[in-house]
Design an enzyme around this catalytic site. Structure first.
Site, PDB file in Angstrom:
ATOM      1  CD  GLU A 211     -61.175  67.024 -25.160  1.00  0.00           C
ATOM      2  OE1 GLU A 211     -60.994  66.334 -24.148  1.00  0.00           O
ATOM      3  OE2 GLU A 211     -61.034  66.572 -26.320  1.00  0.00           O
TER       4      GLU A 211
ATOM      5  CG  HIS B 105     -59.140  67.321 -19.819  1.00  0.00           C
ATOM      6  ND1 HIS B 105     -60.503  67.503 -19.657  1.00  0.00           N
ATOM      7  CD2 HIS B 105     -58.978  66.814 -21.065  1.00  0.00           C
ATOM      8  CE1 HIS B 105     -61.128  67.105 -20.756  1.00  0.00           C
ATOM      9  NE2 HIS B 105     -60.237  66.686 -21.628  1.00  0.00           N
TER      10      HIS B 105
ATOM     11  CD  GLU C 116     -56.386  61.992 -25.724  1.00  0.00           C
ATOM     12  OE1 GLU C 116     -56.314  60.760 -25.658  1.00  0.00           O
ATOM     13  OE2 GLU C 116     -57.066  62.676 -24.954  1.00  0.00           O
TER      14      GLU C 116
ATOM     15  CG  ASN D 152     -58.247  68.049 -29.201  1.00  0.00           C
ATOM     16  OD1 ASN D 152     -58.122  69.218 -28.834  1.00  0.00           O
ATOM     17  ND2 ASN D 152     -59.053  67.179 -28.596  1.00  0.00           N
TER      18      ASN D 152
ATOM     19  CG  ASP E 253     -62.379  69.021 -17.345  1.00  0.00           C
ATOM     20  OD1 ASP E 253     -61.130  69.010 -17.303  1.00  0.00           O
ATOM     21  OD2 ASP E 253     -63.047  68.027 -17.709  1.00  0.00           O
TER      22      ASP E 253
HETATM   23  C1  XIL Z   1     -64.234  61.348 -22.406  1.00  0.00           C
HETATM   24  C2  XIL Z   1     -65.742  61.421 -22.229  1.00  0.00           C
HETATM   25  O1  XIL Z   1     -66.091  62.656 -21.653  1.00  0.00           O
HETATM   26  C3  XIL Z   1     -66.220  60.291 -21.333  1.00  0.00           C
HETATM   27  O2  XIL Z   1     -67.636  60.270 -21.254  1.00  0.00           O
HETATM   28  C4  XIL Z   1     -65.713  58.962 -21.865  1.00  0.00           C
HETATM   29  O3  XIL Z   1     -66.080  57.916 -20.977  1.00  0.00           O
HETATM   30  C5  XIL Z   1     -64.219  58.998 -22.037  1.00  0.00           C
HETATM   31  O4  XIL Z   1     -63.851  60.098 -22.880  1.00  0.00           O
HETATM   32  N1  XIL Z   1     -59.939  63.590 -24.015  1.00  0.00           N
HETATM   33  C6  XIL Z   1     -60.805  63.541 -25.078  1.00  0.00           C
HETATM   34  C7  XIL Z   1     -62.233  63.218 -24.845  1.00  0.00           C
HETATM   35  O5  XIL Z   1     -60.420  63.870 -26.204  1.00  0.00           O
HETATM   36  O6  XIL Z   1     -62.802  62.523 -25.910  1.00  0.00           O
HETATM   37  C8  XIL Z   1     -62.427  62.445 -23.559  1.00  0.00           C
HETATM   38  O7  XIL Z   1     -63.833  62.326 -23.343  1.00  0.00           O
HETATM   39  C9  XIL Z   1     -61.736  63.132 -22.418  1.00  0.00           C
HETATM   40  C10 XIL Z   1     -60.252  63.227 -22.664  1.00  0.00           C
END
Ligand code: XIL
Length: 452
Positions: free
Chosen positions: A269, A241, A164, A205, A271
């Site tokens: 990641e 996300h 990020e 990422n 979802d």
């Molecule tokens: C999230 C985890 O899933 C949670 O359990 C934690 O509280 C916060 O982080 N981007 C990322 C991940 O790169 O590491 C994050 O994971 C979600 C957003």
């Protein structure tokens, strides 16, 4: 493309398991109406892709462990490898959960994606609250990467080295690293990671970089310039996300433009969140969205695969982080596969839910000059369903005007009805009926219905 040992291992496994998966599909197809479920990892293998999930180490037993082991061939520790998890107090390390996840992966023939080394979030407070000179900060970053990447040297396939780094407008995010070391922290972290494990694929990422936009273009320009400078960078992670109904239309094009730079791309990641409560319409939209993301990755050779950020709604960060949102993963809270699960399977060349032992029967219960009422009963004996979908063709111009206990759509002559939120489950020995009104003229023959 770099030829490192992990990549070769992946490719070899893919070829072998792929042959097995295709064979299994053909055999099952010859003897049953629908192929039995093939695990996602085998379907992915057959397409030379990986299918991963984020996991929580403490949950890797029972049903959660069974599904994580059987369905996925890559794991990402959801939190266990973050700096705040592994070194909560300076010089005091806690590797228990990270070690456990790596051991689980090795026992299940899975690869691990390390996550993550240089990030602004989930750092220990001793680090974020400290006052550091640039030289000290630089040393801290190098030492951390040498220690953590070195610990798992030769055992992890990839690392999200930098996480990020950008703001939404494409400027660099003001972080501990950027503020202390400038943009050079990115090349520094990648170089340190390469030195600590020459075989791991090294990624940058980020989120909201799935479609072509200002943030993504900044990432693109960064990767291009790192490649030109000879900085070790093997791939780009698109977190994905996503919000229901908002898969960027430029996703595949965007994956392709990174691939054309000479790097791999992974969806890291995935979802897809919705406003709660979920219902059958939202779950159907979510399935279409999952399929669109899978299709985009499958279509680009250098897209290595997709990792979901938790495979079950009972292990998802969404409800905590986005209040009122949830149901973002492919399995529900009780580990029942949702339509999104089958959409992933279908995008990987697999089938929808098995309907073995269940039938759908259509009947007309009343009919008058221009209209009629019909019903379909779905009954199971020797099988069961957790969701259902019924389709048929109206060959004589009939038109559905209204339906109850199902959501029905008609396009031309084709009708499709899916379960309502409350009647997707049909137990072994049980049945569910839904009804509808329609219009007709001339004749109103009973169509052949397909359950699937
Ligand atoms: C999230 C985890 O899933 C949670 O359990 C934690 O509280 C916060 O982080 N981007 C990322 C991940 O790169 O590491 C994050 O994971 C979600 C957003």
């Amino acid at each position: 493309m770099r030829t490192s040992r992990p990549s070769l291992r992946v490719r070899l496994t893919a070829v072998l398991a792929g042959a097995a998966a295709v064979g299994a599909l053909l055999t099952a197809g010859a003897t049953t109406a629908r192929a039995a479920d093939v695990p996602l990892r085998d379907l992915a293998d057959a397409k030379s892709k990986v299918m991963g999930t984020a996991v929580t180490g403490s949950k890797l037993t029972g049903t959660y462990g069974d599904i994580a082991g059987a369905q996925f061939n890559w794991l990402t520790p959801g939190n266990a490898m973050k700096w705040g998890s592994v070194e909560p107090t300076r010089g005091t390390y806690n590797w228990a959960e990270a070690d456990q996840i790596v051991a689980f992966a090795e026992a299940h023939g899975q690869q691990v994606r390390g996550h993550t080394l240089a990030w602004h979030s989930q750092n220990p407070s001793w680090l974020t609250n400290g006052t550091w000179t640039s030289a000290e900060l630089s040393q801290l970053l190098n030492d951390h990467i040498a220690l953590e990447v070195g610990r798992y040297k030769g055992r992890l396939a990839a690392w999200d080295v930098v996480n990020e780094p950008f703001n939404e407008d494409g400027t660099y995010r003001q972080t501990l690293w950027y503020n202390g070391l400038g943009t050079g922290y990115i090349a520094q972290a990648l170089t340190a990671a390469r030195a600590a494990d020459p075989d791991a694929e090294l990624y940058i990422n980020d989120y909201n970089v799935e479609g072509v936009n200002a943030k993504c273009t900044a990432l693109y320009n960064l990767v291009k310039s790192l490649k030109e400078q000879g900085v070790p960078i093997d791939g780009v992670g698109l977190q994905a996300h996503l919000i229901l109904g908002q898969v960027p239309s430029t996703l595949q094009q965007n994956i392709q433009r990174f691939a054309d730079l000479g790097v791999d791309v992974a969806i890291t990641e995935l979802d897809i969140r919705m406003t709660l409560p979920s219902d059958s319409t939202k779950l159907a939209q979510q399935a279409a969205d999952y399929k669109a993301v899978m299709n985009a990755c499958v279509a680009v050779t250098r897209c290595t695969g997709v990792t979901v950020w938790g495979f079950t709604d009972s292990d998802s960060w969404i409800p905590d982080t986005f209040p009122g949102q949830g149901a973002a993963t492919p399995y529900d809270e009780n580990y029942a596969p949702k339509p999104a699960y089958y959409a992933i399977a279908e995008a990987l060349g697999g089938s929808g839910p098995s309907t073995d032992g269940c039938t759908a029967t259509y009947s007309v219960s009343s009919q008058w000059n221009t209209g009629f009422t019909g019903q379909v009963t779905i009954a199971c004996a020797g099988g069961s369903l957790s969701s259902w979908k019924v389709g048929w063709e109206f060959g004589a111009g009939q038109q559905i005007t209204q339906a109850w206990n199902a959501t029905c759509t008609q396009s031309g002559t084709a009708v499709q009805c899916v379960n309502a939120s409350y009647n997707g489950t049909v137990a072994d020995g049980g049945s569910v009926t839904f009804g509808f009104n329609g219009s007709w003229s001339g004749s109103n023959p009973v169509p052949t219905v397909a359950l699937g």
